[in-house]
Design an enzyme around this catalytic site. Structure first.
Site, PDB file in Angstrom:
ATOM      1  N   LYS A 121       0.241  -0.957   0.106  1.00 35.37           N
ATOM      2  CA  LYS A 121       0.206  -0.119   0.012  1.00 35.37           C
ATOM      3  C   LYS A 121       1.048   1.493  -0.336  1.00 35.37           C
ATOM      4  O   LYS A 121       0.510   2.117  -0.507  1.00 35.37           O
ATOM      5  CB  LYS A 121      -0.723  -0.289   1.018  1.00 35.37           C
ATOM      6  N   LYS A 202      -8.502 -12.086  -5.630  1.00 35.26           N
ATOM      7  CA  LYS A 202      -9.772 -12.256  -4.933  1.00 35.26           C
ATOM      8  C   LYS A 202     -10.617 -11.128  -4.866  1.00 35.26           C
ATOM      9  O   LYS A 202     -10.471  -9.664  -5.129  1.00 35.26           O
ATOM     10  CB  LYS A 202      -9.080 -12.227  -3.151  1.00 35.26           C
ATOM     11  N   LYS A 205     -13.170  -5.587  -1.084  1.00 31.05           N
ATOM     12  CA  LYS A 205     -14.804  -4.251  -0.972  1.00 31.05           C
ATOM     13  C   LYS A 205     -13.533  -3.296  -1.907  1.00 31.05           C
ATOM     14  O   LYS A 205     -14.292  -1.914  -2.106  1.00 31.05           O
ATOM     15  CB  LYS A 205     -14.201  -4.232   0.409  1.00 31.05           C
TER      16      LYS A 205
HETATM   17  P1  ATP Z   1     -10.130  -5.171   1.591  1.00 28.28           P
HETATM   18  O1  ATP Z   1     -10.338  -4.704   0.213  1.00 28.28           O
HETATM   19  O2  ATP Z   1     -10.502  -3.502   2.310  1.00 28.28           O
HETATM   20  O3  ATP Z   1      -9.359  -5.288   2.358  1.00 28.28           O
HETATM   21  P2  ATP Z   1     -12.076  -7.200   1.940  1.00 28.28           P
HETATM   22  O4  ATP Z   1     -13.407  -7.596   0.805  1.00 28.28           O
HETATM   23  O5  ATP Z   1     -10.740  -8.249   1.778  1.00 28.28           O
HETATM   24  O6  ATP Z   1     -11.671  -5.751   1.603  1.00 28.28           O
HETATM   25  P3  ATP Z   1     -11.669  -7.199   4.792  1.00 28.28           P
HETATM   26  O7  ATP Z   1     -13.160  -6.169   5.663  1.00 28.28           O
HETATM   27  O8  ATP Z   1     -10.497  -7.467   4.559  1.00 28.28           O
HETATM   28  O9  ATP Z   1     -12.225  -8.005   3.373  1.00 28.28           O
HETATM   29  O10 ATP Z   1     -11.877  -9.603   5.210  1.00 28.28           O
HETATM   30  C1  ATP Z   1     -13.415  -9.747   6.181  1.00 28.28           C
HETATM   31  C2  ATP Z   1     -13.289 -10.856   6.260  1.00 28.28           C
HETATM   32  O11 ATP Z   1     -13.358 -11.637   4.767  1.00 28.28           O
HETATM   33  C3  ATP Z   1     -12.438 -11.661   6.146  1.00 28.28           C
HETATM   34  O12 ATP Z   1     -11.784 -13.129   7.430  1.00 28.28           O
HETATM   35  C4  ATP Z   1     -11.916 -12.005   5.224  1.00 28.28           C
HETATM   36  O13 ATP Z   1     -10.019 -12.916   4.999  1.00 28.28           O
HETATM   37  C5  ATP Z   1     -13.062 -13.075   4.267  1.00 28.28           C
HETATM   38  N1  ATP Z   1     -12.524 -12.242   2.293  1.00 28.28           N
HETATM   39  C6  ATP Z   1     -11.818 -11.299   2.382  1.00 28.28           C
HETATM   40  N2  ATP Z   1     -12.333 -10.909   0.974  1.00 28.28           N
HETATM   41  C7  ATP Z   1     -12.726 -12.909   0.555  1.00 28.28           C
HETATM   42  C8  ATP Z   1     -12.525 -13.901  -0.153  1.00 28.28           C
HETATM   43  N3  ATP Z   1     -12.495 -12.587  -1.840  1.00 28.28           N
HETATM   44  N4  ATP Z   1     -13.025 -14.517  -0.386  1.00 28.28           N
HETATM   45  C9  ATP Z   1     -13.119 -15.181   0.454  1.00 28.28           C
HETATM   46  N5  ATP Z   1     -13.146 -14.919   1.636  1.00 28.28           N
HETATM   47  C10 ATP Z   1     -13.065 -13.313   2.171  1.00 28.28           C
HETATM   48 MG    MG Z   2      -8.306  -7.510   3.299  1.00 26.79          MG
END
Ligand code: ATP
Ligand code: MG
Length: 331
Positions: A121, A202, A205
């Site tokens: 980042k 992956k 968000k």
């Molecule tokens: P960001 O992009 O802001 O990191 P994120 O989608 O990765 O958001 P997090 O808030 O970091 O979401 O993670 C919340 C939970 O969802 C964590 O347990 C993470 O491992 C899980 N998670 C996030 N993305 C995925 C995905 N694509 N598949 C499975 N589990 C996920």
């Molecule tokens: Mg994440």
């Protein structure tokens, strides 16, 4: 002869964290929320909405607040039972920041700077917040605060859990037994949902254009279109092959994760997409409906957060109390 069971009670408290950096998506549901809900009977879990983490990069105050409330609402809508699984807003339990500082006193600059997420980042350049550097230490505080014996971790979080373990052991060794050293567990269904438009990344968000993300609250037509446009390949066979057919493999993964069923047609991508669409629509419709009901009553959701904070605060206060005393602070 009598047998006395002297083993300490096994602690199976689990902590799952979500950053209010955006709207929850299918990856969050299948990879984190569903395992959390499934474990509700067996483990004592905490669903943590980590709003302090959402401020380690440029953020909009109103957005962080809105996403935090929406995430809590979606958690309830998806079946998190706040009686068994407190939903906690990180910033409402001040012990998180207090323990963060105490742990900074046993962490080194080198350890923080080595963290992959910081490197990634901050590589973009521009203004890098100091909190981005120290946020793995805050995450260590999140974990250690609740004596969590098990922390479900995705691969992207391994390094952070390792740091929490390192800091716990170091603190315990230097200042006396204070923290439970947590163990990382792969959730039973370690589903990792990939972006539908770019299956090499992956679903997330905050990454990508959003074209390959299925939001849990997306309208049915938007979901249908996202799935219809999902990247596939020219092989023409419905099978798992992460190397050569990452898009198709991801679609099969989503289908089996939701239904427990394999695709019925092995030749048609259109049929696969229809099946995936049906499964996703069936999964999300009740969540969307319940969310609509709950969001008519934000006070109820705020009440759930207040109750969650109240429920976990004694555990957090006890941990911080031990850490304060051990490290040399007066009562
Ligand atoms: P960001 O992009 O802001 O990191 P994120 O989608 O990765 O958001 P997090 O808030 O970091 O979401 O993670 C919340 C939970 O969802 C964590 O347990 C993470 O491992 C899980 N998670 C996030 N993305 C995925 C995905 N694509 N598949 C499975 N589990 C996920
Ligand atoms: Mg994440």
């Amino acid at each position: 002869m009598t047998t006395t069971v002297t083993a300490a009670p096994t602690r199976t408290r689990r902590l799952s964290g979500f950053q209010p950096t955006g709207r929850l998506h299918l990856g969050n549901l299948l990879g984190a929320l569903r395992p959390l809900i499934a474990a509700q009977g067996a483990a004592e879990s905490i669903a943590l909405i980590a709003d302090l983490h959402a401020m380690t990069v440029e953020h909009h105050p109103a957005a962080v607040r809105a996403f935090a409330l929406e995430q809590a609402t979606v958690m309830l809508a998806a079946g998190v039972d706040p009686q068994r699984t407190p939903i906690v807003l990180q910033s409402q339990v001040r012990e998180h920041t207090e323990l963060h500082y105490l742990l900074e006193c046993v962490a080194t600059h080198g350890e923080a700077a080595r963290m992959i997420q910081f490197k990634e980042k901050s590589a973009a350049g521009g203004q890098v917040r100091l909190s981005l550097l120290t946020y793995p230490v805050l995450m260590a505080a999140d974990i250690l605060l609740y004596d969590a014996a098990q922390v479900p971790v995705g691969e992207d979080q391994n390094q952070h859990l390792e740091l929490a373990r390192t800091l716990a052991v170091r603190f315990n060794t230097k200042y006396g037994a204070t923290f439970t050293v947590p163990e990382g567990v792969r959730p039973d269904s370690a589903a990792r949902i990939m972006d539908l438009a770019d299956p090499s990344a992956k679903m997330g968000k905050s990454n990508g254009s959003g074209a390959g993300r299925i939001g849990l609250l997306d309208p049915p037509e938007v979901i249908r279109r996202t799935i219809a446009r999902a990247a596939t390949d020219t092989v023409g066979v419905v099978r798992r092959d992460r190397e050569r057919q990452p898009g198709v493999t991801n679609l099969i993964g989503i289908l089996t994760e939701i239904t427990g069923r394999e695709p019925s047609d092995r030749t048609s991508y259109a049929a696969l997409k229809r099946e995936v669409n049906d499964a996703v629509q069936d999964l999300l419709a009740p969540i969307r409906a319940r969310h609509a009901e709950l969001s008519a009553n934000p006070d109820l959701v705020r009440g759930v957060l207040a109750a969650g904070a109240e429920k976990v605060r004694p555990i957090a206060a006890a941990t911080v109390g031990r850490a304060r005393a051990a490290i040399g602070l007066l009562d």
